[in-house]
Design a protein around this motif. Structure first.
Motif, PDB file in Angstrom:
ATOM      1  N   TYR A 310      44.932  25.844  58.985  1.00 36.62           N
ATOM      2  CA  TYR A 310      45.871  26.063  57.888  1.00 36.62           C
ATOM      3  C   TYR A 310      45.218  27.016  56.897  1.00 36.62           C
ATOM      4  CZ  TYR A 310      42.952  22.651  55.393  1.00 36.62           C
ATOM      5  OH  TYR A 310      41.902  21.981  54.811  1.00 36.62           O
ATOM      6  N   ALA A 311      45.975  27.445  55.908  1.00 33.47           N
ATOM      7  CA  ALA A 311      45.468  28.353  54.882  1.00 33.47           C
ATOM      8  C   ALA A 311      45.895  27.863  53.513  1.00 33.47           C
ATOM      9  CB  ALA A 311      45.974  29.778  55.118  1.00 33.47           C
ATOM     10  N   GLY A 312      45.102  28.194  52.525  1.00 32.80           N
ATOM     11  CA  GLY A 312      45.439  27.938  51.134  1.00 32.80           C
ATOM     12  C   GLY A 312      45.249  29.214  50.341  1.00 32.80           C
ATOM     13  N   ILE A 313      45.737  29.216  49.118  1.00 23.68           N
ATOM     14  CA  ILE A 313      45.591  30.380  48.247  1.00 23.68           C
ATOM     15  C   ILE A 313      45.031  29.927  46.909  1.00 23.68           C
ATOM     16  CG2 ILE A 313      46.798  32.218  47.016  1.00 23.68           C
ATOM     17  CD1 ILE A 313      48.685  32.453  49.359  1.00 23.68           C
ATOM     18  N   ARG A 314      43.960  30.584  46.480  1.00 24.18           N
ATOM     19  CA  ARG A 314      43.326  30.259  45.210  1.00 24.18           C
ATOM     20  C   ARG A 314      43.858  31.198  44.123  1.00 24.18           C
ATOM     21  NH1 ARG A 314      39.512  31.925  48.987  1.00 24.18           N
ATOM     22  NH2 ARG A 314      38.153  30.374  49.937  1.00 24.18           N
ATOM     23  N   PRO A 315      44.224  30.677  42.955  1.00 26.99           N
ATOM     24  CA  PRO A 315      44.620  31.551  41.837  1.00 26.99           C
ATOM     25  C   PRO A 315      43.378  32.020  41.089  1.00 26.99           C
ATOM     26  CG  PRO A 315      44.952  29.264  41.234  1.00 26.99           C
ATOM     27  CD  PRO A 315      44.395  29.253  42.630  1.00 26.99           C
ATOM     28  N   LYS A 316      42.957  33.251  41.341  1.00 31.99           N
ATOM     29  CA  LYS A 316      41.719  33.767  40.762  1.00 31.99           C
ATOM     30  C   LYS A 316      41.984  34.526  39.466  1.00 31.99           C
ATOM     31  CE  LYS A 316      38.522  32.725  43.914  1.00 31.99           C
ATOM     32  NZ  LYS A 316      37.318  31.950  43.598  1.00 31.99           N
ATOM     33  N   ILE A 317      41.224  34.203  38.435  1.00 29.31           N
ATOM     34  CA  ILE A 317      41.241  34.918  37.168  1.00 29.31           C
ATOM     35  C   ILE A 317      39.790  35.102  36.745  1.00 29.31           C
ATOM     36  CG2 ILE A 317      41.915  34.848  34.749  1.00 29.31           C
ATOM     37  CD1 ILE A 317      44.166  32.944  35.596  1.00 29.31           C
ATOM     38  N   PRO A 318      39.247  36.313  36.732  1.00 28.94           N
ATOM     39  CA  PRO A 318      39.841  37.575  37.174  1.00 28.94           C
ATOM     40  C   PRO A 318      39.802  37.704  38.691  1.00 28.94           C
ATOM     41  CG  PRO A 318      37.620  37.967  36.432  1.00 28.94           C
ATOM     42  CD  PRO A 318      37.879  36.488  36.236  1.00 28.94           C
ATOM     43  N   GLY A 319      39.966  38.954  39.164  1.00 28.52           N
ATOM     44  CA  GLY A 319      40.053  39.208  40.598  1.00 28.52           C
ATOM     45  C   GLY A 319      38.711  39.431  41.254  1.00 28.52           C
ATOM     46  N   PRO A 320      38.689  40.144  42.395  1.00 29.95           N
ATOM     47  CA  PRO A 320      37.482  40.238  43.211  1.00 29.95           C
ATOM     48  C   PRO A 320      36.306  40.927  42.533  1.00 29.95           C
ATOM     49  CG  PRO A 320      39.221  41.691  44.043  1.00 29.95           C
ATOM     50  CD  PRO A 320      39.843  40.797  43.038  1.00 29.95           C
ATOM     51  N   ASN A 321      36.550  41.782  41.551  1.00 26.15           N
ATOM     52  CA  ASN A 321      35.464  42.510  40.897  1.00 26.15           C
ATOM     53  C   ASN A 321      35.313  42.133  39.437  1.00 26.15           C
ATOM     54  OD1 ASN A 321      34.953  44.104  43.293  1.00 26.15           O
ATOM     55  ND2 ASN A 321      36.841  45.220  42.812  1.00 26.15           N
ATOM     56  N   GLY A 322      35.831  40.989  39.065  1.00 27.63           N
ATOM     57  CA  GLY A 322      35.892  40.650  37.648  1.00 27.63           C
ATOM     58  C   GLY A 322      34.827  39.701  37.152  1.00 27.63           C
ATOM     59  N   GLY A 323      33.827  39.388  37.948  1.00 21.93           N
ATOM     60  CA  GLY A 323      32.781  38.487  37.495  1.00 21.93           C
ATOM     61  C   GLY A 323      33.138  37.027  37.705  1.00 21.93           C
ATOM     62  N   PRO A 324      32.363  36.111  37.076  1.00 25.33           N
ATOM     63  CA  PRO A 324      32.583  34.675  37.294  1.00 25.33           C
ATOM     64  C   PRO A 324      33.981  34.241  36.872  1.00 25.33           C
ATOM     65  CG  PRO A 324      30.490  35.083  36.191  1.00 25.33           C
ATOM     66  CD  PRO A 324      31.233  36.376  36.178  1.00 25.33           C
ATOM     67  N   GLN A 325      34.588  33.400  37.680  1.00 23.06           N
ATOM     68  CA  GLN A 325      35.909  32.872  37.354  1.00 23.06           C
ATOM     69  C   GLN A 325      35.768  31.518  36.665  1.00 23.06           C
ATOM     70  OE1 GLN A 325      35.690  33.841  40.905  1.00 23.06           O
ATOM     71  NE2 GLN A 325      36.702  35.804  40.685  1.00 23.06           N
ATOM     72  N   ASP A 326      36.638  31.259  35.696  1.00 23.08           N
ATOM     73  CA  ASP A 326      36.602  29.972  35.013  1.00 23.08           C
ATOM     74  C   ASP A 326      38.025  29.474  34.824  1.00 23.08           C
ATOM     75  OD1 ASP A 326      35.451  27.757  33.862  1.00 23.08           O
ATOM     76  OD2 ASP A 326      34.895  28.735  31.975  1.00 23.08           O
ATOM     77  N   PHE A 327      38.140  28.173  34.584  1.00 26.76           N
ATOM     78  CA  PHE A 327      39.425  27.609  34.206  1.00 26.76           C
ATOM     79  C   PHE A 327      39.844  28.158  32.832  1.00 26.76           C
ATOM     80  CE2 PHE A 327      38.088  23.406  36.455  1.00 26.76           C
ATOM     81  CZ  PHE A 327      38.452  23.914  37.685  1.00 26.76           C
ATOM     82  N   VAL A 328      41.145  28.273  32.620  1.00 27.94           N
ATOM     83  CA  VAL A 328      41.680  28.616  31.310  1.00 27.94           C
ATOM     84  C   VAL A 328      42.627  27.500  30.895  1.00 27.94           C
ATOM     85  CG1 VAL A 328      43.064  30.244  29.971  1.00 27.94           C
ATOM     86  CG2 VAL A 328      41.491  31.099  31.727  1.00 27.94           C
ATOM     87  N   ILE A 329      42.284  26.787  29.833  1.00 23.95           N
ATOM     88  CA  ILE A 329      43.149  25.751  29.264  1.00 23.95           C
ATOM     89  C   ILE A 329      43.464  26.203  27.845  1.00 23.95           C
ATOM     90  CG2 ILE A 329      43.384  23.315  28.666  1.00 23.95           C
ATOM     91  CD1 ILE A 329      41.376  22.667  30.867  1.00 23.95           C
TER      92      ILE A 329
END
Length: 380
Positions: A310-329
């Motif tokens: 199966y496959a899933g999709i991750r909501p990335k913020i920022p994208g592939p060249n944007g550095g570390p991703q973090d949650f936004v609340i």
């Protein structure tokens, strides 16, 4: 128009946890979900891993909420009879060049409050998992697995027992300020118009799009989201491992790793495939690259062992060249709309962190749910 105290958008594991927390705290809450069942989005397509809190930048929301959420999740599963197991994980270095990265991860984990990590040499790792062929490993005994469907049903049960209401087939259409907070419109076969003092946008992949449908929401504060597809392949034979096996991370993900379900069935993934549209089909051609990755730590894997899962999709913020991703609340102090909390980029370790995310969302909601619009305070 009916008035309720709180509306939560999205009945995935995070939305369910938030609605549960609100209801258990004595608030009148309605959880609205566009689909006809709970947990049909991101929550249905994860590795079902309870993460320890190793990978995330010290001081980030991911680091804080993963560690807090992990402990809360183990306790919740134990008290509610949710299937889970603290089986441990080995993050493996296939060569001497990767050992430095293991040491970096160990330092990250220690800074985040993960105090039980252990560096192992190759022989020590093979003593735990004889089928491994690695140079070294970082052992995380507090990593585990959970039956995500059972977890979501338990969260729903608590919410409803405390008086919360689940409305399925009720897609969010839009919201605007009203005399007592916000006026929310839903669609579906039975459209509703509801007033509420608190609106929590926990819609996963749809969260940015839905935020743009809220009157007064500053466009600059709705982040651009990039989709990172992760493909999983199942293993036809019983894998010779009793713990989770992870390589060193890759950009956008944690590497093609071995996870186990509670029945011992092995699956490999997710890989990282940047996509522009949601597509959950698994391309069999991706097996070659996955096999090459797996063979770096399990050389005995065979071509016929793996088949598309199966496959899933991750909501990335920022994208592939944007550095570390973090949650936004994002609460009223940021966007200026009283009673609104937006959750963006809630990817892994969102399942592990769900109970801690719920607590944080409630903290944001309490900052300003009265008296119309809050004062604007910049980007946050």
């Amino acid at each position: 128009m009916d008035q309720v105290e709180a509306i939560v958008i999205g009945a995935g594991v995070v939305g369910l946890a938030i609605a549960r927390a609100l209801a258990c705290a004595g608030h009148e809450v309605v959880l609205i979900e566009a689909a006809g069942a709970i947990g049909t989005g991101i929550s249905a397509r994860s590795s079902e891993v309870i993460h320890a809190g190793i990978y995330y930048e010290p001081g980030s929301l991911k680091a804080e909420l993963c560690v807090r959420g992990r402990d809360a999740l183990y306790a919740f599963c134990a008290s509610h009879g949710v299937g889970h197991a603290r089986i441990g994980k080995l993050i493996v270095a296939a060569s001497a060049d990767e050992v430095a990265y293991l040491k970096k991860l160990a330092a990250h984990g220690a800074a985040n409050g993960v105090g039980d990590l252990e560096m192992l040499g190759g022989a020590e790792a093979r003593a735990l998992e004889p089928a491994l062929d690695v140079h070294a490993a970082l052992f995380s005994p507090s990593t585990g697995i959970v039956e995500s469907r059972g977890l979501m049903l338990a969260l729903q049960g608590d919410m409803e027992a405390a008086g919360g209401v689940l409305a399925l087939g009720a897609p969010f259409v839009g919201a605007e300020p009203g005399p007592n907070g916000l006026i929310v419109c839903t669609g579906g076969d039975a459209p509703m118009v509801l007033g509420c003092r608190l609106l929590v946008n926990a819609a996963g992949l749809d969260a940015p799009d839905l935020a743009r449908r809220i009157a007064g929401m500053p466009a600059r504060l709705v982040p651009e989201q990039t989709l990172a597809k992760g493909n999983y392949f199942t293993c036809a034979r019983k894998v010779p491992f009793s713990r989770l096996i992870y390589p060193v991370p890759e950009p956008g993900g944690l590497g093609t790793h071995l996870t186990l379900d509670l029945g011992g069935q092995g699956r490999f993934g997710p890989d990282v495939e940047w996509v522009s549209e949601r597509d959950y089909q698994v391309d069999p051609a991706r097996k070659a690259a996955m096999m090459a990755s797996i063979r770096r730590y399990w050389p005995d894997v065979r071509e016929e062992d793996l088949s598309p899962g199966y496959a899933g999709i991750r909501p990335k913020i920022p994208g592939p060249n944007g550095g570390p991703q973090d949650f936004v609340i994002q609460g009223p102090e940021v966007h200026g709309i009283a009673g609104l909390v937006n959750l963006f980029g809630i990817e892994s370790p969102g399942l592990t962190s769900c109970l801690a995310i719920a607590d944080r969302a409630l903290e944001e909601a309490k900052k300003n749910t009265h008296g119309g619009r809050a004062s604007r305070s910049g980007h946050g």
